[in-house]
Design an enzyme around this catalytic site. Structure first.
Site, short mmCIF file in Angstrom:
data_model
loop_
_atom_site.label_atom_id
_atom_site.label_comp_id
_atom_site.label_asym_id
_atom_site.label_seq_id
_atom_site.Cartn_x
_atom_site.Cartn_y
_atom_site.Cartn_z
N LYS A 1 -21.79 -17.90 58.39
CA LYS A 1 -22.25 -16.51 58.39
C LYS A 1 -21.06 -15.55 58.45
O LYS A 1 -21.02 -14.55 57.74
CB LYS A 1 -23.22 -16.28 59.57
CG LYS A 1 -24.57 -16.94 59.33
CD LYS A 1 -25.46 -17.01 60.56
CE LYS A 1 -26.72 -17.81 60.23
NZ LYS A 1 -27.61 -18.01 61.36
N GLN B 1 -27.50 -16.48 67.57
CA GLN B 1 -27.76 -17.80 66.99
C GLN B 1 -28.74 -18.58 67.88
O GLN B 1 -28.48 -18.81 69.05
CB GLN B 1 -26.43 -18.57 66.83
CG GLN B 1 -26.56 -19.88 66.09
CD GLN B 1 -26.98 -19.72 64.63
OE1 GLN B 1 -26.51 -18.85 63.92
NE2 GLN B 1 -27.90 -20.57 64.18
N ASP C 1 -32.37 -10.48 62.06
CA ASP C 1 -33.14 -11.72 61.93
C ASP C 1 -34.64 -11.42 61.82
O ASP C 1 -35.44 -12.33 61.62
CB ASP C 1 -32.90 -12.63 63.15
CG ASP C 1 -32.19 -13.91 62.75
OD1 ASP C 1 -32.09 -14.17 61.54
OD2 ASP C 1 -31.74 -14.65 63.65
#
Ligand code: NAP
Length: 290
Positions: free
Chosen positions: A52, A96, A119
């Site tokens: 990422k 994460q 997200d």
């Protein structure tokens, strides 16, 4: 079997994102920024975070990485999130998941400002997705939607696979993949069946569907008995087995069928990171009123 090339679609989209980032820099002297937070040493999570950060750098997006020891308290994670919420250089915050202590997940996700929730997991953004009536509305309003499901819709659109009027079945109902993807397929006017571990007659339901999405986490679960000729099969699964990486679909068993299918690796996976870049750009635009 026709392969839907997620790598190619993803790399074309990353180039477009890079061009947009450059234009923003030139026009406004500002650079979109993404903060990533990793807790602990989980090797898969470390690999994902590295990819990422690299993808951000390649696209010209600023990245700010924070690493916590796995024994960190929930309060310390939330305190960092609060700081990042206030930091004007940060447009997106990616925590994460799963956290080593997954009891922290919900409170930490809820602490992220909905404006920076790249997200799409914050209840505010999940709610906006559920309330939106069409794909056009989702795009026009720059709604932050979970990256993997968003990537699936782009894969279908960019491969000219129609969604409207089709019957789609999504196997899996997680908040990360199955639920938001079902909502996106619905917003694109398909008729959606959401299947899960308690679903009866799964094969029968699948064999009548035009689009079959497997988001289960069980290696090679979906075989040719689930699929009719002409179907589009989206394999979201990433399973690490002794024989290497494989999806939730048994690729060998469907190889001779006349279907469209995403391979694992190289299908949905690359799109997930691309959508993270796309969402960071959206968050920047929303915050800058562009
Ligand atoms: P998850 O939270 O574990 O959810 C799995 C879902 O599958 C659950 O809804 C479960 O039903 C359902 N399920 C389990 N066994 C089933 C069965 N026998 N029949 C029908 N449904 C069944 O997993 P997830 O986070 O959604 O991820 C799913 C897969 O996608 C995993 O392999 C994950 O690694 C992969 N993934 C890939 C990407 C990517 O970028 N490609 C991103 C995210 C996830 P219940 O709700 O009834 O338990």
């Amino acid at each position: 079997m026709k392969i839907i090339d997620g790598k190619k679609i993803s790399s074309d989209m990353r180039l477009e994102i890079k061009t947009q980032v450059e234009k923003i820099k030139q026009a406004r002297g500002k650079t979109p920024g993404l903060a990533t937070i990793l807790v602990g040493q989980n090797s898969a999570s470390q690999v994902y975070i590295k990819s990422k950060i690299k993808a951000c750098q390649d696209a010209g997006i600023k990245s700010f990485h924070h690493n916590f020891d796995e024994k960190v308290s929930k309060e310390d994670i939330i305190s960092l999130i609060n700081e990042l919420n206030k930091n004007s250089e940060v447009d997106g915050i990616l925590l994460q998941l799963p956290l080593p202590n997954n009891e922290f997940d919900k409170d930490c996700i809820n602490a992220i400002s909905p404006l920076k929730d790249v997200d799409g997991l914050h209840p505010f953004n999940a709610g906006l997705l559920n309330l939106s009536k069409s794909w056009n509305e989702i795009i026009k309003k720059n709604i932050l939607v979970s990256c993997t499901p968003l990537g699936v819709i782009y894969l279908l659109n960019k491969s000219n696979i129609p969604i409207e009027g089709k019957t789609a079945i999504v196997i899996g109902r997680s908040n990360l993949v199955g639920k938001p993807l079902s909502m996106l397929l619905l917003a694109n006017n398909s008729t959606v069946i959401m299947a899960h571990s308690k679903t009866k007659n799964l094969k029968k339901l699948c064999i009548n569907a035009d689009i079959v999405v497997a988001a289960i986490g069980k290696p090679k679960f979906v075989t040719k008995d689930f699929i009719k000729e002409g179907t589009t099969v989206i394999d979201v699964g990433i399973n690490r087995t002794f024989d290497g990486l494989c999806g939730d679909v048994d690729l060998e068993s469907v190889r001779d069928m006349d279907i469209n299918i995403t391979p694992v690796p190289g299908g949905v996976g690359p799109m997930t990171i691309t959508m993270l870049l796309e969402n960071t750009l959206k968050a920047f635009k929303n915050r800058s009123n562009i």
